[in-house]
Each structure stands twice: as structure tokens, then as C-alpha cells.
Scaffold this active site. Structure first.
Site, mmCIF file in Angstrom:
data_model
loop_
_atom_site.group_PDB
_atom_site.id
_atom_site.type_symbol
_atom_site.label_atom_id
_atom_site.label_comp_id
_atom_site.label_asym_id
_atom_site.label_seq_id
_atom_site.Cartn_x
_atom_site.Cartn_y
_atom_site.Cartn_z
ATOM 1 N N SER A 1 0.850 -1.191 0.000
ATOM 2 C CA SER A 1 0.000 0.000 0.000
ATOM 3 C C SER A 1 0.890 1.246 0.000
ATOM 4 C CB SER A 1 -0.965 -0.033 1.190
ATOM 5 O OG SER A 1 -2.005 0.903 1.026
ATOM 6 N N GLU B 1 -1.773 -2.313 -8.296
ATOM 7 C CA GLU B 1 -2.960 -2.588 -7.478
ATOM 8 C C GLU B 1 -3.376 -1.291 -6.802
ATOM 9 O OE1 GLU B 1 -3.390 -2.762 -3.840
ATOM 10 O OE2 GLU B 1 -1.467 -1.766 -3.565
ATOM 11 N N HIS C 1 -4.913 -5.255 -1.824
ATOM 12 C CA HIS C 1 -5.836 -5.139 -0.687
ATOM 13 C C HIS C 1 -6.937 -6.192 -0.817
ATOM 14 C CE1 HIS C 1 -3.830 -1.219 -0.839
ATOM 15 N NE2 HIS C 1 -4.193 -1.035 0.417
#
Length: 306
Positions: free
Chosen positions: A109, A207, A276
Site C-alpha cells: 500500500s 494494485e 488489498h
């Protein structure tokens, strides 16, 4: 390429929060996962600090990072969670200290900014994988995600195929290159900085979470106009969670991906459970990988050494 040494039972890992503050209760719930792997856990001095949406001031978060890197007892650094904030400390990191003390660095992330900066400044292979407070403490944390940590104990070649989840081929072919990337919004935020992601000849993994199709379109457009898609060796499209436009007029994610990727002269596959999501397949960044659409595989060289 600089490979960190593998973990052994009895080793100590350091857990810090270089971005947003973790839920300390969830973090404590995740610690037994590591002790059951035979590891000792050392928490950062400032891990329970808060400074607005940050886990302490820039100076405190940077101090925890530098302390863990310099600590000879600590063999790996696992980030507690992402959120926001690693880009704020990237320019102040002592990259020579990291190069002189190469060790496992693990997270995803917002940690994408650190992955990119550290790899390009030092050559160190780092790991894009689930984190304690945001993933391991989640009731949905599964066996595939859990087993991803096995790659830290042995130099194993990873093979992602459809036994994990269905994959869709957008552009056929086979490509080999260094695996780079991570969170799309963080990758985009490196553009125009000294940490601008290098993609030529690379396998680019993407992502994100909470970004609607038009936002993903915007970020891919920025990557395209910056020339970051021109010379890639392959595109690995991971999970784009919570991207539902909620019945508002919108292109689908599939249409957005097709627009930006379908005319590339390299293999492109979508559907990877990287990001995620659960399962969350952890991958080393900076090692050589091969994307093959014929047998629908992503094969990745080991991220640790003996």
C-alpha cells in the site's frame, strides 16, 4: 540486485509504522502469528505515536526506521500498516545505512513509495505483502496469505497460477524482467521526483483500493504520458478493491485496462490476488520475474539468500 539474508527460527523482527498509526489492539492480536513462526518481535519506539493522520512526526517515524535498520539484532522489518506518510520521509532516509545493513523489508500500500525509493537507491530486494494491523489481524486472513511468509525462510521460486484465482489475458505473450510496482496511486506520486519509478524492461505490478474507474483512468493516463508504459516487459494487474462506481455513469475497470494496455507489445494479465484482498499473494520486488500468458503463470525468482 542486493538480496537480504533469509530468516531463521529465533530471529528478531522489528515492527514499525512509517505511515499512518496502527490500531494497537489489532497489532497486538497479530504478534502471535510471528511468534508461532519462531520469531521474536520488537516494536518501534514510536509505533504508538500519532500526529494527525501520521504515526508520529516525520522525525519519529524516520528514527524508528533508521533504528531498526541499524539494529544488528533485527533481521527483518515488517511494517504495521500503510495509510499515508512514507513519501514524506523518503528524501531523508539514509540509503547508505540500508545498503550497509541489508535486511528483509516487508509491507504494501503506502509502503510502495519506500519499496521504490529503497530499490532504486540501493538495489535491495523488498517484499510486497500483508501487514500485521491491516491484514494478519483480520478474521479473513487466509492460508495462502499466511504461507506467503514462508518465502522469507528459504530461497524459493514463486509460481502464481490459476490455482490461486482465475486470470484473464489482455495481451498475449511472454516477458521477463525485474518485478517492480505496487500501489498505483503511490507509483504515480513518484513521477517528477528523484524517486520516479523506473519501468523500462520491467514487469510492472499494479494494485489499488478505493479508487473509482475514472481515478484509475487518470493515473494510468499519467503513467502513459510520462512514458512509463512504453518499454515495460509485462503488466501484472493485481486487485483493485472498492472500485465500484455505485451506479454512477462510468466505464468499467475492464474497459479502462483495455484502453491503456491492449495495444502494448508485452504480455498483460489481470486478476492477480495481489493487493488489498484475500488471499493476498506476497511477492518480492526487485527480483527477476517471467509473465507467461500461454500457461497463465507469473514466476518470480527468490527474494532472499542463504
Amino acid at each position: 540486485m542486493l538480496l537480504p539474508k533469509k530468516l531463521r527460527k529465533g530471529d528478531t523482527i522489528g515492527v514499525i509504522a512509517p505511515a499512518s498509526p496502527p490500531d494497537m489492539k489489532r497489532l497486538q492480536q497479530a504478534i502471535p502469528f510471528f511468534t508461532n513462526l519462531g520469531l521474536n518481535v520488537k516494536l518501534g519506539k514510536y509505533i504508538n505515536q500519532t500526529y494527525g493522520y501520521l504515526a508520529g512526526t516525520d522525525e519519529q517515524r524516520l528514527a524508528d526506521l533508521h533504528d531498526m535498520i541499524a539494529d544488528k539484532e533485527v533481521r527483518a522489518i515488517i511494517f504495521a500498516r500503510g495509510g499515508y506518510g512514507t513519501g514524506r520521509i523518503a528524501a531523508s532516509i539514509d540509503y547508505e545505512l540500508i545498503k550497509d545493513n541489508p535486511k528483509i523489508i516487508w509491507g504494501y500500500s503506502d509502503i510502495t513509495y519506500l519499496h521504490t525509493a529503497i530499490r532504486q537507491k540501493t538495489g535491495l530486494v523488498t517484499f510486497h505483502g500483508p501487514m500485521p494491523a491491516s491484514d494478519i489481524a483480520d478474521p479473513s486472513f487466509d492460508e495462502i496469505s499466511s504461507n506467503s511468509f514462508c518465502q522469507l525462510f528459504n530461497p524459493i521460486t514463486l509460481v502464481y497460477d490459476e490455482r490461486i484465482a482465475p486470470l484473464d489475458v489482455l495481451v498475449e505473450g511472454e516477458g521477463t524482467g525485474e518485478l517492480v510496482g505496487g500501489n498505483l496511486s503511490l507509483i504515480t506520486s513518484t513521477l517528477g521526483t528523484e524517486f520516479e519509478i523506473e519501468t523500462d524492461g520491467k514487469i510492472l505490478c499494479l494494485e489499488d483500493i478505493g479508487e473509482l474507474p475514472y481515478r484509475i483512468d487518470s493515473m494510468l493516463n499519467q503513467l502513459k504520458l510520462a512514458g512509463k508504459l512504453d518499454q515495460v516487459s509485462g503488466i501484472v494487474v493485481g486487485d483493485f478493491a472498492n472500485a465500484d462506481p455505485n451506479d454512477k455513469p462510468s466505464l468499467s475497470l475492464e474497459e479502462v485496462f483495455e484502453y491503456y494496455f491492449s495495444d502494448l507489445h508485452c504480455p498483460v494479465m489481470t486478476g492477480f490476488k495481489i493487493g488489498h484482498c484475500f488471499p493476498h499473494f506476497a511477492v518480492p520486488l526487485g527480483t527477476e520475474a517471467t509473465l507467461n500468458t500461454v500457461n497463465k503463470t507469473l514466476t518470480i525468482c527468490p527474494g532472499v539468500q542463504e
